[in-house]
Design a protein around this motif. Structure first.
Motif, mmCIF file in Angstrom:
data_model
loop_
_atom_site.group_PDB
_atom_site.id
_atom_site.type_symbol
_atom_site.label_atom_id
_atom_site.label_comp_id
_atom_site.label_asym_id
_atom_site.label_seq_id
_atom_site.Cartn_x
_atom_site.Cartn_y
_atom_site.Cartn_z
ATOM 1 N N ARG A 1 0.804 -1.228 0.000
ATOM 2 C CA ARG A 1 0.000 0.000 0.000
ATOM 3 C C ARG A 1 0.834 1.274 0.000
ATOM 4 O O ARG A 1 0.294 2.364 -0.138
ATOM 5 C CB ARG A 1 -0.965 -0.008 1.194
ATOM 6 C CG ARG A 1 -2.169 -0.916 0.975
ATOM 7 C CD ARG A 1 -3.005 -1.075 2.238
ATOM 8 N NE ARG A 1 -4.298 -1.670 1.962
ATOM 9 C CZ ARG A 1 -4.514 -2.941 1.695
ATOM 10 N NH1 ARG A 1 -3.477 -3.771 1.636
ATOM 11 N NH2 ARG A 1 -5.734 -3.393 1.459
ATOM 12 N N SER A 2 2.138 1.142 0.153
ATOM 13 C CA SER A 2 2.998 2.331 0.053
ATOM 14 C C SER A 2 3.480 2.587 -1.369
ATOM 15 O O SER A 2 4.081 3.622 -1.654
ATOM 16 C CB SER A 2 4.210 2.176 0.983
ATOM 17 O OG SER A 2 5.050 1.108 0.556
ATOM 18 N N THR B 1 -7.613 5.458 -1.446
ATOM 19 C CA THR B 1 -7.032 6.278 -0.376
ATOM 20 C C THR B 1 -7.816 6.178 0.923
ATOM 21 O O THR B 1 -7.259 5.904 1.990
ATOM 22 C CB THR B 1 -6.963 7.745 -0.822
ATOM 23 O OG1 THR B 1 -6.203 7.839 -2.032
ATOM 24 C CG2 THR B 1 -6.306 8.600 0.243
ATOM 25 N N GLU B 2 -9.130 6.396 0.850
ATOM 26 C CA GLU B 2 -9.934 6.506 2.062
ATOM 27 C C GLU B 2 -10.454 5.171 2.578
ATOM 28 O O GLU B 2 -10.613 4.992 3.787
ATOM 29 C CB GLU B 2 -11.102 7.459 1.813
ATOM 30 C CG GLU B 2 -10.654 8.871 1.440
ATOM 31 C CD GLU B 2 -11.822 9.823 1.237
ATOM 32 O OE1 GLU B 2 -12.978 9.413 1.481
ATOM 33 O OE2 GLU B 2 -11.581 10.974 0.829
ATOM 34 N N ASP B 3 -10.706 4.218 1.674
ATOM 35 C CA ASP B 3 -11.283 2.950 2.108
ATOM 36 C C ASP B 3 -10.257 1.832 2.253
ATOM 37 O O ASP B 3 -10.377 0.985 3.138
ATOM 38 C CB ASP B 3 -12.369 2.496 1.125
ATOM 39 C CG ASP B 3 -13.541 3.470 1.059
ATOM 40 O OD1 ASP B 3 -13.739 4.212 2.037
ATOM 41 O OD2 ASP B 3 -14.236 3.491 0.022
ATOM 42 N N GLY C 1 -6.697 2.338 2.221
ATOM 43 C CA GLY C 1 -5.470 2.724 2.912
ATOM 44 C C GLY C 1 -4.230 2.851 2.061
ATOM 45 O O GLY C 1 -3.107 2.804 2.586
ATOM 46 N N TYR C 2 -4.372 3.022 0.753
ATOM 47 C CA TYR C 2 -3.193 3.256 -0.088
ATOM 48 C C TYR C 2 -2.675 4.668 0.161
ATOM 49 O O TYR C 2 -3.451 5.625 0.292
ATOM 50 C CB TYR C 2 -3.532 3.036 -1.561
ATOM 51 C CG TYR C 2 -3.576 1.566 -1.919
ATOM 52 C CD1 TYR C 2 -2.472 0.927 -2.466
ATOM 53 C CD2 TYR C 2 -4.720 0.800 -1.662
ATOM 54 C CE1 TYR C 2 -2.497 -0.423 -2.770
ATOM 55 C CE2 TYR C 2 -4.754 -0.554 -1.944
ATOM 56 C CZ TYR C 2 -3.640 -1.167 -2.501
ATOM 57 O OH TYR C 2 -3.662 -2.509 -2.796
ATOM 58 N N GLU C 3 -1.369 4.798 0.227
ATOM 59 C CA GLU C 3 -0.758 6.032 0.719
ATOM 60 C C GLU C 3 -0.460 7.071 -0.357
ATOM 61 O O GLU C 3 -0.390 8.265 -0.067
ATOM 62 C CB GLU C 3 0.544 5.697 1.462
ATOM 63 C CG GLU C 3 0.346 4.762 2.647
ATOM 64 C CD GLU C 3 1.658 4.250 3.213
ATOM 65 O OE1 GLU C 3 2.718 4.771 2.782
ATOM 66 O OE2 GLU C 3 1.638 3.337 4.059
#
Length: 408
Positions: free
Chosen positions: A85-86, A107-109, A111-113
């Motif tokens: 996810r980074s 992004t919001e659901d 968690g990808y940064e």
């Protein structure tokens, strides 16, 4: 009062990051020729470019290096493409709207940064005159036949095309070659070469499932071709009804992407090793005896070769080529399917092939043991540059005829 669709889209775009097509174009250009380019998703920090349009849109043309994850499958498939996810992710669609919604989801659901949506989508990309790749399309029949592959994010249409373009050589149409050949044909490997100079015998049918009773006495290459064609007419079968030896091995194996080693004697195995190291062709090797099976992948210069593992043959009484040995009839199926799986992974460039690992299967105990194998810095073959391996050296090892005779 709920916002209108226009207002909702404006709100979403205010909460995500967007990137201009010119920046994406520069990123792709800068990585052109590097390993996997902008689609690697590895630890190098290279962004993964993801097309979130529908399948028919993607097939009509997409940005080179883009991975395809339709918006409706984003939540269930994105981890297969971008497990970390980074890793930076760039999303695009037709005009930049669906990709904005997708960016919010990641992004919001999820968690990808580091997620960006490409402004204007592929429409603006085309307007700027940037390259669009139009993939070869699978036929309607192929899309139905390989539909379960197309649903897997690591394969998809691009991966299935790789399988259809691949050339795999089967050494032997016997116990190991039978299940391997059938499942590679079913998977859609476009060209299967088969090397075998034997004919179908009644004693073969206990384990060599590519043949049947009606073909007793027929050349095994012909029998195997008939079964493969009946299963999948997409597959081209190239037959070599000969015994592999030093006089023909280089001519036969050259041009194949992967070789499946199903031979039952050590002279051929050593010869095969030396020739494939010289040509840089990976070998998926397996062996069976009684209730035991072994498997490893020998990929030249990325891992050990067969001589690193077995500098010399094992004791004569344990060598299958020294005489007839019993084998559990279903065991070749187990090991052959493991071979087929490793071949598919090599063709698609996915997963972790068994390079530098020897898998030991005990059918009676139902155990699979893994032994790590390292390259031998003093290996007589793979410790040198391939062009230094001479014809006279290939397949040379202790006098094996005398060695086998010692077994009585």
């Amino acid at each position: 009062m709920s916002p209108s669709s226009v207002e909702l889209l404006r709100q979403i775009k205010s909460r995500i990051k967007e990137v201009d097509p010119s920046v994406v174009h520069e990123l792709i250009g800068a990585r052109n020729g590097s390993a996997n380019g902008a689609s690697s998703g590895g630890s190098t920090g290279a962004p993964v470019l993801v097309d979130v349009r529908e399948t028919d849109e993607f097939s009509a043309g997409h940005i080179p290096a883009a991975k395809h994850v339709p918006r409706g499958y984003l939540e269930s498939r994105i981890e297969g493409i971008v497990p970390d996810r980074s890793t930076p992710v760039i999303l695009y669609c037709a005009a930049g709207n669906r990709s904005a919604y997708a960016a919010r989801t990641l992004t919001e659901d999820l968690g990808y940064e580091d997620v960006q949506s490409m402004t204007g989508g592929i429409t603006l990309w085309k307007d700027r005159g940037y390259e669009v790749q139009i993939p070869r399309a699978l036929s309607t029949e192929q899309r139905e036949r390989y539909s379960r592959h197309l649903l897997i994010s690591e394969i998809g249409a691009d991966g299935q095309q790789k399988l259809l373009d691949a050339k795999v050589l089967l050494l032997g149409a016997g116990g190991l070659g039978s299940p391997t050949g059938l499942y590679l044909a079913a998977a859609g490997v476009g060209t299967l070469g088969i090397v075998d100079d034997d004919v179908v015998d009644l004693s073969n049918l206990q384990r060599q499932v590519i043949h049947n009773t009606q073909r007793l006495g027929a050349p095994k290459v012909d029998s195997a071709e008939e079964s493969i064609k009946a299963l999948n007419p997409d597959v081209e079968v190239v037959k070599y009804p000969v015994r592999l030896d030093a006089s023909n091995i280089m001519e036969i194996i050259e041009g194949y992407d992967v070789i499946v080693d199903g031979v039952d004697n050590f002279p051929t195995r050593y010869l095969l090793n030396d020739a494939t190291v010289r040509l840089g062709i990976p070998v998926v090797s397996a062996s069976i005896l009684g209730f035991d099976g072994q498997l490893s992948v020998f990929k030249p210069y990325e891992g050990p070769c067969y001589r690193c593992l077995f500098r010399e043959p094992p004791p004569a009484e344990l060598a299958p080529s020294c005489g007839a040995n019993g084998v559990l009839g279903v065991l070749p199926g187990t090991m052959g399917l493991l071979q087929a799986t490793e071949v598919v992974k090599l063709i698609l460039g996915i997963g972790e092939p068994a390079i530098g690992r020897l898998l030991l299967y005990d059918a009676l105990a139902a155990t699979l043991t893994e032994v790590k194998v390292r390259r031998d810095p003093e290996c007589p073959i793979c410790s040198r540059d391939p062009e230094d391996i001479s014809d006279e050296e290939m397949g040379v090892f202790p006098d094996y005829e005398a060695f086998c005779a010692a077994a009585g």
